[in-house]
Design a protein around this motif. Sequence first.
Motif, PDB file in Angstrom:
ATOM      1  N   LEU A 183    -122.481 -32.001   7.171  1.00 52.06           N
ATOM      2  CA  LEU A 183    -123.190 -33.150   7.579  1.00 52.06           C
ATOM      3  C   LEU A 183    -123.686 -34.067   6.750  1.00 52.06           C
ATOM      4  N   LYS A 184    -124.475 -33.416   5.628  1.00 49.66           N
ATOM      5  CA  LYS A 184    -125.126 -34.367   4.570  1.00 49.66           C
ATOM      6  C   LYS A 184    -124.110 -35.027   3.704  1.00 49.66           C
ATOM      7  N   TYR A 185    -122.893 -34.389   3.379  1.00 48.84           N
ATOM      8  CA  TYR A 185    -121.630 -35.151   2.767  1.00 48.84           C
ATOM      9  C   TYR A 185    -121.183 -36.272   3.659  1.00 48.84           C
ATOM     10  N   VAL A 186    -121.159 -36.215   4.776  1.00 48.65           N
ATOM     11  CA  VAL A 186    -120.572 -37.164   5.873  1.00 48.65           C
ATOM     12  C   VAL A 186    -121.591 -38.188   5.908  1.00 48.65           C
TER      13      VAL A 186
ATOM     14  N   GLY B 132    -116.952 -18.218   8.083  1.00 45.17           N
ATOM     15  CA  GLY B 132    -117.718 -18.665   6.991  1.00 45.17           C
ATOM     16  C   GLY B 132    -118.711 -19.499   7.535  1.00 45.17           C
ATOM     17  N   GLU B 133    -118.446 -20.598   8.548  1.00 47.28           N
ATOM     18  CA  GLU B 133    -119.152 -21.447   9.096  1.00 47.28           C
ATOM     19  C   GLU B 133    -120.242 -20.835   9.841  1.00 47.28           C
ATOM     20  N   THR B 134    -121.618 -21.339   9.650  1.00 44.68           N
ATOM     21  CA  THR B 134    -123.013 -20.991  10.043  1.00 44.68           C
ATOM     22  C   THR B 134    -123.713 -22.286  10.235  1.00 44.68           C
ATOM     23  N   PHE B 135    -124.889 -22.150  10.969  1.00 39.49           N
ATOM     24  CA  PHE B 135    -125.520 -23.172  11.266  1.00 39.49           C
ATOM     25  C   PHE B 135    -126.274 -23.696   9.974  1.00 39.49           C
ATOM     26  N   GLU B 136    -126.173 -22.875   8.851  1.00 36.16           N
ATOM     27  CA  GLU B 136    -126.638 -23.497   7.353  1.00 36.16           C
ATOM     28  C   GLU B 136    -125.496 -23.915   6.551  1.00 36.16           C
ATOM     29  N   THR B 137    -124.188 -23.691   6.599  1.00 36.80           N
ATOM     30  CA  THR B 137    -123.296 -24.190   6.238  1.00 36.80           C
ATOM     31  C   THR B 137    -122.875 -25.568   6.617  1.00 36.80           C
ATOM     32  N   VAL B 138    -122.980 -25.580   8.070  1.00 39.26           N
ATOM     33  CA  VAL B 138    -122.578 -26.870   8.545  1.00 39.26           C
ATOM     34  C   VAL B 138    -123.478 -27.997   8.163  1.00 39.26           C
ATOM     35  N   LYS B 139    -124.696 -27.822   7.786  1.00 36.80           N
ATOM     36  CA  LYS B 139    -125.483 -28.868   7.184  1.00 36.80           C
ATOM     37  C   LYS B 139    -125.018 -29.597   5.705  1.00 36.80           C
ATOM     38  N   GLU B 140    -124.218 -28.645   4.950  1.00 35.21           N
ATOM     39  CA  GLU B 140    -123.365 -29.159   3.846  1.00 35.21           C
ATOM     40  C   GLU B 140    -122.497 -30.301   4.289  1.00 35.21           C
TER      41      GLU B 140
ATOM     42  N   ASN C 272    -134.241 -26.982  13.712  1.00 34.86           N
ATOM     43  CA  ASN C 272    -135.142 -28.246  13.303  1.00 34.86           C
ATOM     44  C   ASN C 272    -134.250 -29.125  12.076  1.00 34.86           C
ATOM     45  N   ASN C 273    -133.885 -28.406  11.267  1.00 32.30           N
ATOM     46  CA  ASN C 273    -133.426 -29.415  10.011  1.00 32.30           C
ATOM     47  C   ASN C 273    -132.084 -30.027  10.282  1.00 32.30           C
ATOM     48  N   ILE C 274    -131.518 -29.406  11.239  1.00 34.41           N
ATOM     49  CA  ILE C 274    -130.141 -30.228  11.765  1.00 34.41           C
ATOM     50  C   ILE C 274    -130.619 -31.357  12.531  1.00 34.41           C
ATOM     51  N   LEU C 275    -131.598 -30.947  13.535  1.00 33.29           N
ATOM     52  CA  LEU C 275    -132.054 -32.047  14.287  1.00 33.29           C
ATOM     53  C   LEU C 275    -132.453 -33.137  13.607  1.00 33.29           C
ATOM     54  N   ASN C 276    -133.456 -32.963  12.405  1.00 29.23           N
ATOM     55  CA  ASN C 276    -134.005 -34.086  11.716  1.00 29.23           C
ATOM     56  C   ASN C 276    -132.751 -34.841  11.044  1.00 29.23           C
TER      57      ASN C 276
ATOM     58  N   PHE D  26    -116.593 -29.258   4.230  1.00 28.82           N
ATOM     59  CA  PHE D  26    -117.065 -29.575   2.877  1.00 28.82           C
ATOM     60  C   PHE D  26    -118.029 -28.551   2.264  1.00 28.82           C
ATOM     61  N   SER D  27    -118.333 -27.371   2.967  1.00 31.12           N
ATOM     62  CA  SER D  27    -119.034 -26.654   2.089  1.00 31.12           C
ATOM     63  C   SER D  27    -117.988 -25.551   1.562  1.00 31.12           C
ATOM     64  N   ASP D  28    -118.404 -25.319   0.254  1.00 31.89           N
ATOM     65  CA  ASP D  28    -117.635 -24.289  -0.717  1.00 31.89           C
ATOM     66  C   ASP D  28    -117.605 -23.089  -0.199  1.00 31.89           C
ATOM     67  N   LYS D  29    -118.556 -22.535   0.554  1.00 31.77           N
ATOM     68  CA  LYS D  29    -118.531 -21.177   1.146  1.00 31.77           C
ATOM     69  C   LYS D  29    -117.690 -20.883   1.948  1.00 31.77           C
ATOM     70  N   VAL D  30    -117.468 -21.896   2.945  1.00 29.82           N
ATOM     71  CA  VAL D  30    -116.568 -21.922   4.003  1.00 29.82           C
ATOM     72  C   VAL D  30    -115.142 -21.919   3.568  1.00 29.82           C
TER      73      VAL D  30
END
Length: 590
Positions: free
Chosen positions: A499-502, A489-497, A576-580, A443-447
């Motif tokens: 997760l958030k959408y789901v 293109g998937e990183t630990f930053e883009t995967v948050k997008e 920590n952001n993903i953990l939260n 769901f990440s547009d960057k990816v």
Amino acid sequence: MKTDFIPINMDEAKRNGWKYIDVVIVTCDAYIDHPWYEAVRSARVLISSGFKVGIVSDPTKEDLAKFGKPRLFFLVITGKEDSMVMNYSAYKKYRSSDPYQSGGKRSNRPDRAAITLTSNIRSHFKDAVVVLGGNEASTRRVTHYDYWSNKLRKPILFDSKADLLIFDKIELNCLRLAKHMRGSLGIETLYNQPGIAYISKEEPLNMVKLPSHEDCEKDKVCYVDMYRIFLSELNFSSKGIYQKVMNRYMVINRLHKPYTEDQMIDIFSQSYKNRPHFIYKEPIPIFEKLLATGIVTQIGDPVNLNFNSFLTEGKDINKRPFGGIIKDSHRIKKLRSFKATFKNIGYGKMEQMAIELKNRIKCEDCKRYTCFETAGKSMCSNIVFNEQKYIDLLKTISESKSVRQILDSTTIDYRVMDKCDDIIKDYIKLRTGMKALINSNSFSDKVRRANDLEESKQLKGFITKYIKKSGEYGKNRSLEVVLNSSLPGETFETVKETLKYVMDNELIIGEVRPFIPLPLTVQSVVYYSEKNIFSFEDVDVIKDTEEKKLLEKILNFQKKGKRKDLKYHLKRKKLNNILNMVEKYEASEL
């Protein structure tokens, strides 16, 4: 007594009154006489034209000599899937099972099967003509990235030392080759025919030149450029392409024009037994799960650009006339094993039966490698949808007391369904159980941009529409998303997008598929080069195995049994952001 199956040894051939074999087809899969397999379709078309064909399945080295040297040629179609994908996981671990074999057990499938089988054939018959076809050969016809050795490899004809490679309309090519050789004409007489690839000592004239293999090895940008040219020449009016490899040339002719309706009728009206050969004593998983009550509806795939079916069967749609599909449904209804439900009409392409073209001639000069949306292009304006014709076909198949329902047990083709409200209605009401699967990638547009996928706006819009329509039609249908982990293109930053959408939309993740760079797909080129293939912008690519595994664990955050391990690794990596996010989701479940 005459055998109804394609002979698997000379004893069976002799029962047909055959004293010799014209063509031996070699495959690493168990022999199931079903038109889903290119090897079986090719064999049946040859037999109906008067050729004597034997099939060698899942062979040992000794098995390759069981028919002796064929009068014409060996055709090596290593299997429905790539041998390296079948043998190794995304993390390069050896697989413990094989769904294409009896009992699902590991068997004789070698690594790089096309190369190994050709070598083994040559050890028995040095002067035999060996032709490559099918998935493994088609996706390696030029310089390609090999994930398992992590390097570029030469076109497969150079490594295998086979005589010829056929791609695209393989049934037509087999028949044409057999007729030429029966007439005492050499394979070189086919060098100007579409769907043919071969090695030449002389540089071709009037063809499009690709960057050489050696230049691609030296420069990743050069490899990306080669791939772009390769994609643009996947059309019917191409002059053909060639690539210098050392001091010789890999020559690849243009694609075939689409099959005519009569040709499609001929291919699918052969005397298929639609079951495994009686030699197998245990069930074959792929047959039980997919083929037993399934119907092939087309050859070609204009939608799924990051699967290599568009390289094997072509990007054009060659649809079967609906009469043949209905006839197949009548045959299946009579089977004792039929349990009143069709689950695999179209094998993941059911909705594509609604696709039609305004003008097929316009497709001949098309430089696009997919008809549907990508990161930079909208759907081709030459495509239209005949929803009612599609719905009427399914109604006709359902008109029997023996049929309770027609379900689509594969993932939704949302890029088709999003444009067809009547098909959405039909699907929600009649074609799915309590849940439906949608292949979402990310769901990440960057990816998505990195992998030349359309923006997530369309995907998200379809999900919203599907859930809304389910409520309007009074159906409690859940929608489960299928995600790919570790895409370019998937990183630990883009995967948050993702997760958030789901989480925000309370979606269920039905499956997480670790990414495997399949040869000559867009994704594999991006993975190797770390470049966007059109903008040449840098792309973040995670190649460390442990980080890949962590990305997979993150996307599987909904699995309670694995959450403790996930949180441990997130703390260890200080994510920590993903953990939260995971802990917040966990608290919401209480």
